[in-house]
Design a protein around this motif. Structure first.
Motif, PDB file in Angstrom:
ATOM      1  N   GLY A   1      21.673  22.916  71.480  1.00  0.00           N
ATOM      2  CA  GLY A   1      20.729  23.138  70.648  1.00  0.00           C
ATOM      3  C   GLY A   1      19.428  22.736  71.024  1.00  0.00           C
ATOM      4  O   GLY A   1      18.442  22.991  70.137  1.00  0.00           O
ATOM      5  N   GLU A   2      19.399  22.201  72.126  1.00  0.00           N
ATOM      6  CA  GLU A   2      18.040  21.570  72.508  1.00  0.00           C
ATOM      7  C   GLU A   2      16.964  22.819  72.671  1.00  0.00           C
ATOM      8  O   GLU A   2      17.314  23.879  73.395  1.00  0.00           O
ATOM      9  N   ARG A   3      15.744  22.535  72.402  1.00  0.00           N
ATOM     10  CA  ARG A   3      14.709  23.440  72.708  1.00  0.00           C
ATOM     11  C   ARG A   3      14.097  23.143  74.138  1.00  0.00           C
ATOM     12  O   ARG A   3      13.741  21.967  74.364  1.00  0.00           O
TER      13      ARG A   3
ATOM     14  N   PRO B   1       9.686  29.597  74.635  1.00  0.00           N
ATOM     15  CA  PRO B   1      10.845  28.749  74.223  1.00  0.00           C
ATOM     16  C   PRO B   1      12.358  29.245  74.141  1.00  0.00           C
ATOM     17  O   PRO B   1      12.360  30.556  74.108  1.00  0.00           O
TER      18      PRO B   1
ATOM     19  N   THR C   1       6.119  20.772  77.305  1.00  0.00           N
ATOM     20  CA  THR C   1       5.802  20.213  76.113  1.00  0.00           C
ATOM     21  C   THR C   1       4.717  19.210  75.973  1.00  0.00           C
ATOM     22  O   THR C   1       4.051  18.463  76.828  1.00  0.00           O
TER      23      THR C   1
ATOM     24  N   ARG D   1      12.704  21.224  81.180  1.00  0.00           N
ATOM     25  CA  ARG D   1      12.124  20.411  80.079  1.00  0.00           C
ATOM     26  C   ARG D   1      10.843  20.315  80.448  1.00  0.00           C
ATOM     27  O   ARG D   1      10.437  19.600  81.237  1.00  0.00           O
TER      28      ARG D   1
ATOM     29  N   THR E   1      16.396  27.941  73.354  1.00  0.00           N
ATOM     30  CA  THR E   1      17.314  27.105  72.641  1.00  0.00           C
ATOM     31  C   THR E   1      18.726  27.071  73.568  1.00  0.00           C
ATOM     32  O   THR E   1      19.293  28.199  73.810  1.00  0.00           O
ATOM     33  N   CYS E   2      19.112  26.010  73.868  1.00  0.00           N
ATOM     34  CA  CYS E   2      20.282  25.881  74.472  1.00  0.00           C
ATOM     35  C   CYS E   2      21.456  26.073  73.675  1.00  0.00           C
ATOM     36  O   CYS E   2      21.623  25.656  72.374  1.00  0.00           O
TER      37      CYS E   2
ATOM     38  N   THR F   1      12.473  25.425  77.836  1.00  0.00           N
ATOM     39  CA  THR F   1      11.346  26.352  78.073  1.00  0.00           C
ATOM     40  C   THR F   1      11.998  27.124  79.261  1.00  0.00           C
ATOM     41  O   THR F   1      12.442  26.504  80.016  1.00  0.00           O
TER      42      THR F   1
END
Length: 269
Positions: free
Chosen positions: A147-149, A140, A127, A124, A142-143, A151
Motif C-alpha cells: 500500500g506504499e505510495r 504516483p 517526494t 521512492r 500504489t504498491c 512513483t
C-alpha cells in the motif's frame, strides 16, 4: 554484431531526423566528437536525452538539431548556465525547445527499465518536489503488496545511444573504465548504438573495475582519438577546464555562437 566504421559513416547510418538520441557520459567520456558530427550532418527534430546535458548539448540545441530535451540537470559544469539551451527555452531561438525534466534517480531508473525490457520503473523519489506537477511522465503508483505510495516513470528506449569509451577490439567488444555513469544501461536500452573509442586494439586487456560492452549489443564502433574532449578519458587525457570556461563566452552571444557553428560546419560567413 558491431561494425567498425568511420564516425561520419556511423552517424549517417544510425542517426536519423526525428530520432530520440541519448549521448551519455557523466563528466567523463562524453561523446563530444559524435555530437558535433550530428551537427555537421544537420540532423533535425531530435529528442535529445541525457542525465546531465552540458556543452555538447548546448551546441546541438544552438545548431537547431533538437525539438525536445529529456534531462535531469543542465549546465556548464563549474562555470554556469548553458546559454543556447536558455535561449531556446526562453526565446525559441533558433527553434522552440520542449523540455521534460526528471531527477537523476528517475532518469537512471528509466534507462534500467528500458534495458530490462520493462515498461516503467518504480522508485521512492520526487517526494517533496514540484516535478510531478510539471512533468507528465511522473505518476504516483500504489504498491499492491504494502500500500506504499511510490512513483512510476516510463522506460527510456532511445532510437540510438552514443557513448565514448577507451578501447574496442576488432570484433567490436568495448572496454571502458573510470566513471561510467549510465552508459551501459543506455546502450542496452537503445534500438541502435554507436560507441566512439580512443583506440581499436587486437585484444582487450583486463582492467580492475572495467565495464565491457559485448559486440552483440553494439551496432557500430568508430575510432575517434580525443573524441571526448574537452571532457576527459581516464588513462588518456585530462579535462580541459579552460575550454569549458571559454564556451561560456561563445555560448552566451548569438553572433559568437554562429561564428563557432560556421567554423564547425565549414560554412563561410
Amino acid at each position: 554484431m558491431a561494425e567498425l566504421l568511420s564516425l561520419e559513416e556511423a552517424v549517417a547510418r544510425l542517426v536519423r531526423d526525428g530520432d530520440t538520441v541519448a549521448l551519455e557520459g557523466f563528466t567523463h567520456l562524453i561523446p563530444v566528437a559524435a555530437g558535433q558530427e550530428i551537427i555537421r550532418q544537420r540532423r533535425r527534430d531530435l529528442t535529445l536525452v541525457r542525465m546531465t546535458p552540458d556543452i555538447v548539448y548546448d551546441q546541438l540545441i544552438g545548431a537547431g538539431c533538437a525539438r525536445k530535451l529529456i534531462f535531469s540537470w543542465g549546465g556548464n559544469p563549474g562555470v554556469g548556465s548553458l546559454h543556447r539551451f536558455r535561449d531556446a527555452v526562453q526565446h525559441d531561438w533558433p527553434v522552440p525547445l520542449e523540455i521534460e525534466e526528471h531527477s537523476h534517480a528517475g532518469m537512471a531508473n528509466r534507462y534500467v527499465a528500458g534495458a530490462s525490457g520493462l515498461p516503467f520503473a518504480v522508485l521512492r523519489g520526487y517526494t517533496g518536489t514540484d516535478l510531478p506537477a510539471q512533468t507528465d511522465t511522473i505518476k504516483p503508483i500504489t504498491c499492491p503488496f504494502t500500500g506504499e505510495r511510490l512513483t512510476a516513470v516510463p522506460a527510456l528506449n532511445p532510437d540510438v545511444t552514443i557513448v565514448h569509451a577507451q578501447r574496442a577490439d576488432r570484433g567490436g567488444n568495448v572496454q571502458m573504465w573510470g566513471i561510467t555513469g549510465v552508459q551501459k544501461e543506455a546502450v542496452l536500452a537503445a534500438k541502435r548504438s554507436l560507441v566512439t573509442v580512443e583506440e581499436v586494439v587486437d585484444e582487450l586487456e583486463p582492467r580492475p573495475g572495467a565495464v565491457v560492452l559485448p559486440a552483440w549489443v553494439v551496432t557500430a564502433v568508430a575510432e575517434v582519438p580525443g573524441g571526448a574532449k574537452p571532457s576527459y578519458a581516464a588513462g588518456y587525457y585530462e579535462r580541459d577546464n579552460a575550454a569549458y570556461q571559454a564556451w561560456d563566452e561563445v555560448g552566451r552571444d548569438r553572433d559568437e555562437f554562429t561564428k563557432w557553428l560556421n567554423d564547425l560546419t565549414g560554412v563561410k560567413a
